[in-house]
Design a protein around this motif. Sequence first.
Motif, PDB file in Angstrom:
ATOM      1  N   UNK A 114      18.255  14.679   5.025  1.00  0.00           N
ATOM      2  CA  UNK A 114      17.823  15.284   3.764  1.00  0.00           C
ATOM      3  C   UNK A 114      16.688  16.298   3.953  1.00  0.00           C
ATOM      4  N   UNK A 115      16.402  16.619   5.211  1.00  0.00           N
ATOM      5  CA  UNK A 115      15.334  17.583   5.515  1.00  0.00           C
ATOM      6  C   UNK A 115      15.778  18.991   5.107  1.00  0.00           C
ATOM      7  N   UNK A 116      14.878  19.792   4.461  1.00  0.00           N
ATOM      8  CA  UNK A 116      15.262  21.144   4.041  1.00  0.00           C
ATOM      9  C   UNK A 116      15.324  22.077   5.246  1.00  0.00           C
ATOM     10  N   UNK A 117      16.383  22.911   5.279  1.00  0.00           N
ATOM     11  CA  UNK A 117      16.529  23.863   6.374  1.00  0.00           C
ATOM     12  C   UNK A 117      17.298  25.079   5.843  1.00  0.00           C
ATOM     13  N   UNK A 118      16.768  26.287   6.104  1.00  0.00           N
ATOM     14  CA  UNK A 118      17.393  27.505   5.579  1.00  0.00           C
ATOM     15  C   UNK A 118      18.822  27.694   6.084  1.00  0.00           C
ATOM     16  N   UNK A 119      19.036  27.359   7.377  1.00  0.00           N
ATOM     17  CA  UNK A 119      20.377  27.512   7.953  1.00  0.00           C
ATOM     18  C   UNK A 119      21.353  26.501   7.327  1.00  0.00           C
ATOM     19  N   UNK A 120      20.832  25.290   7.068  1.00  0.00           N
ATOM     20  CA  UNK A 120      21.661  24.258   6.419  1.00  0.00           C
ATOM     21  C   UNK A 120      22.090  24.745   5.041  1.00  0.00           C
ATOM     22  N   UNK A 121      21.150  25.376   4.335  1.00  0.00           N
ATOM     23  CA  UNK A 121      21.476  25.915   2.998  1.00  0.00           C
ATOM     24  C   UNK A 121      22.587  26.965   3.113  1.00  0.00           C
ATOM     25  N   UNK A 122      22.441  27.878   4.119  1.00  0.00           N
ATOM     26  CA  UNK A 122      23.452  28.926   4.289  1.00  0.00           C
ATOM     27  C   UNK A 122      24.821  28.311   4.562  1.00  0.00           C
ATOM     28  N   UNK A 123      24.854  27.324   5.463  1.00  0.00           N
ATOM     29  CA  UNK A 123      26.131  26.687   5.828  1.00  0.00           C
ATOM     30  C   UNK A 123      26.790  26.055   4.602  1.00  0.00           C
ATOM     31  N   UNK A 124      25.997  25.279   3.832  1.00  0.00           N
ATOM     32  CA  UNK A 124      26.578  24.600   2.661  1.00  0.00           C
ATOM     33  C   UNK A 124      26.974  25.600   1.590  1.00  0.00           C
ATOM     34  N   UNK A 125      26.140  26.628   1.402  1.00  0.00           N
ATOM     35  CA  UNK A 125      26.460  27.631   0.367  1.00  0.00           C
ATOM     36  C   UNK A 125      27.702  28.435   0.734  1.00  0.00           C
ATOM     37  N   UNK A 126      27.841  28.785   2.022  1.00  0.00           N
ATOM     38  CA  UNK A 126      29.027  29.537   2.456  1.00  0.00           C
ATOM     39  C   UNK A 126      30.287  28.687   2.250  1.00  0.00           C
ATOM     40  N   UNK A 127      30.197  27.412   2.621  1.00  0.00           N
ATOM     41  CA  UNK A 127      31.358  26.515   2.456  1.00  0.00           C
ATOM     42  C   UNK A 127      31.723  26.396   0.977  1.00  0.00           C
ATOM     43  N   UNK A 128      30.695  26.244   0.120  1.00  0.00           N
ATOM     44  CA  UNK A 128      30.953  26.147  -1.325  1.00  0.00           C
ATOM     45  C   UNK A 128      31.497  27.481  -1.847  1.00  0.00           C
ATOM     46  N   UNK A 129      30.979  28.579  -1.304  1.00  0.00           N
ATOM     47  CA  UNK A 129      31.449  29.905  -1.710  1.00  0.00           C
ATOM     48  C   UNK A 129      32.913  30.109  -1.374  1.00  0.00           C
ATOM     49  N   UNK A 130      33.342  29.542  -0.242  1.00  0.00           N
ATOM     50  CA  UNK A 130      34.751  29.682   0.152  1.00  0.00           C
ATOM     51  C   UNK A 130      35.661  28.906  -0.807  1.00  0.00           C
ATOM     52  N   UNK A 131      35.165  27.762  -1.293  1.00  0.00           N
ATOM     53  CA  UNK A 131      35.934  27.001  -2.294  1.00  0.00           C
ATOM     54  C   UNK A 131      36.069  27.846  -3.559  1.00  0.00           C
ATOM     55  N   UNK A 132      34.954  28.473  -3.959  1.00  0.00           N
ATOM     56  CA  UNK A 132      34.957  29.311  -5.166  1.00  0.00           C
ATOM     57  C   UNK A 132      35.939  30.469  -5.007  1.00  0.00           C
ATOM     58  N   UNK A 133      35.869  31.155  -3.857  1.00  0.00           N
ATOM     59  CA  UNK A 133      36.759  32.292  -3.593  1.00  0.00           C
ATOM     60  C   UNK A 133      38.228  31.851  -3.630  1.00  0.00           C
ATOM     61  N   UNK A 134      38.520  30.733  -2.954  1.00  0.00           N
ATOM     62  CA  UNK A 134      39.901  30.231  -2.897  1.00  0.00           C
ATOM     63  C   UNK A 134      40.395  29.856  -4.289  1.00  0.00           C
TER      64      UNK A 134
END
Length: 132
Positions: free
Chosen positions: A92-112
């Motif tokens: 549960x530690x905050x990390x900018x790269x972790x945010x990018x990874x999760x946001x990109x994955x969620x973004x791909x769901x949105x795009x699809x």
Amino acid sequence: MNMDLKNKRQTSKNKNFGQAFGHAWDGLTTLCCNERNFRFHLVTTAVVLTAGLTMRVGYFKFLWLVLACYLVLQAEVINTLAEYLVDLTIGSQYNDLAKKIKDIAAGWVLFSTMLAIVIGLIVFGTTIIKLI
Ligand SMILES: Nc1ncnc2c1ncn2[C@@H]1O[C@H](COP(=O)(O)OP(=O)(O)OP(=O)(O)O)[C@@H](O)[C@H]1O
């Protein structure tokens, strides 16, 4: 028998097809039981495909519906994997790269999903226009 296999905490390679199938089934069960969004997409898939069959959209258009539903389900699986991998790695530690990874994955769901909606509109839209 290997102790790992006996107590079901296996970390070694699968010994046969049956074992590999069992683990793949566990994966599907995990998706269906633990992932609300995946369940939602499964239900939507069932509704869309049933509507396609009921409205007799035709073989070719029905395949487009299958492809659209598959695209969204596939994206949801990638999203779930990204979440699990990030959480496994940093918790549960905050990390900018972790945010990018999760946001990109969620973004791909949105795009699809948007692409699937466009396909659905074209398939059902043209079918309804033909019926009128
Ligand atoms: N470790 C982290 N570091 C930085 N940001 C994070 C982290 N974990 C989550 N976030 C942010 O919080 C958002 C939500 O994270 P979460 O793991 O709940 O995914 P989710 O998209 O809500 O999951 P679901 O697809 O199940 O709805 C992420 O998209 C990301 O922006």
